[in-house]
Design a protein around this motif. Structure first.
Motif, PDB file in Angstrom:
ATOM      1  N   PHE A 482      14.139 -14.854  53.605  1.00 20.66           N
ATOM      2  CA  PHE A 482      14.422 -14.134  54.845  1.00 20.66           C
ATOM      3  C   PHE A 482      15.754 -14.631  55.388  1.00 20.66           C
ATOM      4  N   VAL A 483      16.776 -13.784  55.283  1.00 24.34           N
ATOM      5  CA  VAL A 483      18.151 -14.176  55.565  1.00 24.34           C
ATOM      6  C   VAL A 483      18.548 -13.777  56.994  1.00 24.34           C
ATOM      7  N   GLY A 484      19.070 -14.746  57.753  1.00 22.96           N
ATOM      8  CA  GLY A 484      19.681 -14.430  59.041  1.00 22.96           C
ATOM      9  C   GLY A 484      18.786 -14.521  60.257  1.00 22.96           C
ATOM     10  N   LEU A 485      18.113 -15.657  60.454  1.00 25.69           N
ATOM     11  CA  LEU A 485      17.323 -15.835  61.679  1.00 25.69           C
ATOM     12  C   LEU A 485      18.277 -16.295  62.778  1.00 25.69           C
ATOM     13  N   VAL A 541      16.321 -16.561  69.697  1.00 27.31           N
ATOM     14  CA  VAL A 541      15.289 -16.750  68.654  1.00 27.31           C
ATOM     15  C   VAL A 541      14.795 -18.193  68.613  1.00 27.31           C
ATOM     16  N   ARG A 542      15.202 -18.997  69.590  1.00 23.67           N
ATOM     17  CA  ARG A 542      14.846 -20.413  69.568  1.00 23.67           C
ATOM     18  C   ARG A 542      13.329 -20.625  69.556  1.00 23.67           C
ATOM     19  N   GLY A 543      12.590 -19.814  70.324  1.00 23.96           N
ATOM     20  CA  GLY A 543      11.139 -19.996  70.392  1.00 23.96           C
ATOM     21  C   GLY A 543      10.468 -19.798  69.046  1.00 23.96           C
ATOM     22  N   THR A 547       8.767 -22.635  66.573  1.00 20.20           N
ATOM     23  CA  THR A 547       7.381 -22.464  66.123  1.00 20.20           C
ATOM     24  C   THR A 547       7.284 -22.664  64.619  1.00 20.20           C
ATOM     25  N   LEU A 548       8.242 -22.109  63.880  1.00 16.31           N
ATOM     26  CA  LEU A 548       8.236 -22.290  62.428  1.00 16.31           C
ATOM     27  C   LEU A 548       8.407 -23.759  62.048  1.00 16.31           C
ATOM     28  N   LEU A 549       9.293 -24.448  62.762  1.00 15.27           N
ATOM     29  CA  LEU A 549       9.597 -25.833  62.403  1.00 15.27           C
ATOM     30  C   LEU A 549       8.543 -26.813  62.909  1.00 15.27           C
TER      31      LEU A 549
END
Length: 561
Positions: A482-485, A541-543, A547-549
């Motif tokens: 998944f490119v470009g978060l 997109v920080r939230g 969450t992913l990290l």
């Protein structure tokens, strides 16, 4: 007497699945990614036919949004229901409205009535008088017909005992109104299947309250289908945490116990560094035995721009790749399938390919298997293909190859093709699909070192697939990149956080074994009209990134020079 019924082999008859299948009321199914939504519909059709809860001559109507989904559900029902599948009517919403307009257009006022040979167009400016009808206006015309004629409206509700609607979360106001006009306060039951966490079509006019409206208007029951059958336990756990966050971003879901070994967030300086690392990772997967077509690169949008440098690096490294965003729909069209099968029959024929071509030819000529005309039709088609295949040489040009395909379409009968698949009565649409296929074939011949290799590339049989998130629903892959978060890739995130988080969920839920998420400090292509937007930011997109990290325990890998 009601027959006994058991689900087909290959599906787990869980309590939640059987509860939905055997329910005889209207139902709204909220399903998780990989839960088998399409298979549920096929099994429900089998149940209704076998147990005579859909007793002859009653029928089942299936409505989908894309031709690909319409073909998929139709094939599954045919396989599971045999001859009773003749009472299963599968349409896209647009095709269903067109069928209403074509059958009953004479009930319209003359000023609204399309000409007998009207064409379908896709831009408002191309709609001229009653000879060229805008695709979306088919809904308007169909609703006019139904609202003004109670007999026509009742004909549908008396014909269909059940209506299936897949991807219900994407239903627009016009589509929902169509369901209301036809089936509200009737004996017809509706089975809607969707995933509120895949509501990524709001930009296209999807009705935000469609589930709550449906539950109230049709007195439907809410049921759930949650188990993910395609993903590893590790990815299932990740998706579960992400789901909790999407449903309530203020709620902090419980974090996973250990750092993931198969899921990572990768921070790069620029696209060149990103492309090198992703290419090496993909090469390692292929070397380990993963097929190229089981690997997908996803972007939120603008896949061609976001992956331009990456695609160049993949091709330079000998990794076949294909940007599917503009091709996927065309390849799934009946014309795309005919084009594809004939190319295969010329350069790498197999019994399966030939059988599919024979079946298409019989269907176009309205000849059943076992009919006295079957042998002649099959023999003549085999002779035609054999003759064209004998002309294929190493020096055969792409122009010659395309001319052979054109000859084959003429052989099958363009009028027969347009008669069987009504969308091709629109000359503009037929030309659009044909041109897309032809350009794609020409591009693949340039890339490939043989026609056989070009044929495989044409069908994405042996290529890494690249596409926007909106094109990937229903697909699955061993590995997803998944490119470009980045804020710039999710430029409407602040205004539409739920929809954008759903898009991320959809992207990640395509993976079965490996997830590789990226963001870069800058991207060169983001310069437009003198506005320099190359530098990436992550405030919006920080939230989801945190969450992913922190909660999903993705590994953070910094590839910073």
């Amino acid at each position: 007497m009601i027959n006994d019924w058991d689900p087909s082999e290959g599906i787990e008859a869980t309590d939640e699945l059987m509860d939905i299948i055997t329910c005889n009321d209207s139902v709204a199914v909220l399903a998780g990614a990989g839960a088998g939504k399409t298979e549920l519909l096929a099994q429900k059709a089998s149940y209704l036919f076998v147990t005579d809860r859909c007793v002859w001559p009653k029928r089942i109507l299936s409505l989908t949004f894309k031709t690909e989904a319409q073909i998929n559900i139709n094939e599954r029902v045919s396989k599971r229901c045999g001859v009773k599948a003749n009472r299963f009517d599968s349409f896209t919403f647009h095709a269903f409205c067109k069928s209403i307009v074509d059958r009953f257009k004479n009930t319209l006022d003359e000023i609204d009535r399309p000409n007998n040979n009207y064409d379908i167009v896709f831009k408002r400016g191309e709609a001229v008088d009653n000879t060229k009808i805008l695709m979306d206006d088919l809904f308007v015309l169909a609703l006019k017909i139904l609202k003004s004629n109670d007999k026509i409206r009742k004909m549908f509700s008396s014909s269909y005992c059940f209506v299936f609607v897949d991807e219900f979360q994407d239903t627009t106001n016009s589509q929902y109104e169509l369901l209301q006009v036809l089936f509200h306060n009737t004996d017809t039951k509706l089975l809607t299947v969707g995933d509120i966490n895949q509501s990524i079509m709001l930009w296209a006019g999807a009705r935000k309250t469609v589930f709550s409206d449906y539950l109230k208007d049709f007195k439907a029951t809410n049921k759930f289908l949650i188990k993910n059958y395609r993903a590893s336990k590790e990815i299932q756990d990740v998706l579960g945490v992400l789901l909790n966050y999407i449903n309530d971003s203020k709620f902090l879901p419980a974090e996973l116990a250990a750092t993931s070994s198969s899921c990572s967030v990768n921070h790069f300086t620029d696209e060149y560094q990103e492309s090198i690392v992703i290419t090496e990772s993909i090469k390692e997967l292929i070397a380990s035995g993963v097929s190229e077509s089981d690997i997908c690169i996803l972007t939120k949008e603008l896949s061609s721009q976001y992956t331009e440098i990456l695609r160049a690096e993949l091709i330079k490294s000998g990794v076949r790749c294909l940007d599917m965003s503009d091709l996927q729909d065309a390849l799934k069209e009946p014309l795309g399938q005919i084009f594809s099968l004939f190319i295969k029959a010329l350069v790498s024929p197999t019994p399966k390919v030939m059988t599919e071509l024979f079946s298409i030819n019989l269907a176009l000529n309205k000849v059943e298997i076992g009919d006295e005309k079957e042998e002649e039709l099959t023999f003549n088609l085999a002779q035609f293909i054999s003759l064209k295949a004998s002309l294929i040489k190493n020096e055969t040009s792409i122009n010659e190859l395309i001319s052979y395909v054109r000859n084959f379409i003429i052989y099958l009968g363009i009028s027969k093709i347009k008669g069987r698949w009504k969308q091709y009565k629109s000359h503009a649409y037929y030309t659009l699909i044909w041109n897309t296929l032809e350009v794609h074939m020409r591009n693949m011949c340039v890339q490939a070192d043989s026609l056989e290799c070009a044929s495989r590339l044409f069908n994405a049989d042996n290529a890494v697939q690249i596409m926007n998130v909106h094109k990937c629903k229903g697909l699955e892959y061993h590995a997803v990149y998944f490119v470009g978060l980045e804020d710039q890739a999710f430029w409407k995130y602040k205004a539409e956080p739920f929809e954008n988080n759903c898009a991320i969920y959809v992207a990640l839920s395509r993976a079965k074994e490996k997830l590789f998420v990226t963001y870069t400090d800058s991207r060169e292509h983001r310069v437009k009209f003198g506005y320099d937007n190359r530098a990436s930011s992550h405030s919006h997109v920080r939230g989801i990134l945190n969450t992913l990290l922190k909660k999903c325990k993705f590994s953070l890998v910094k590839h910073i020079i």
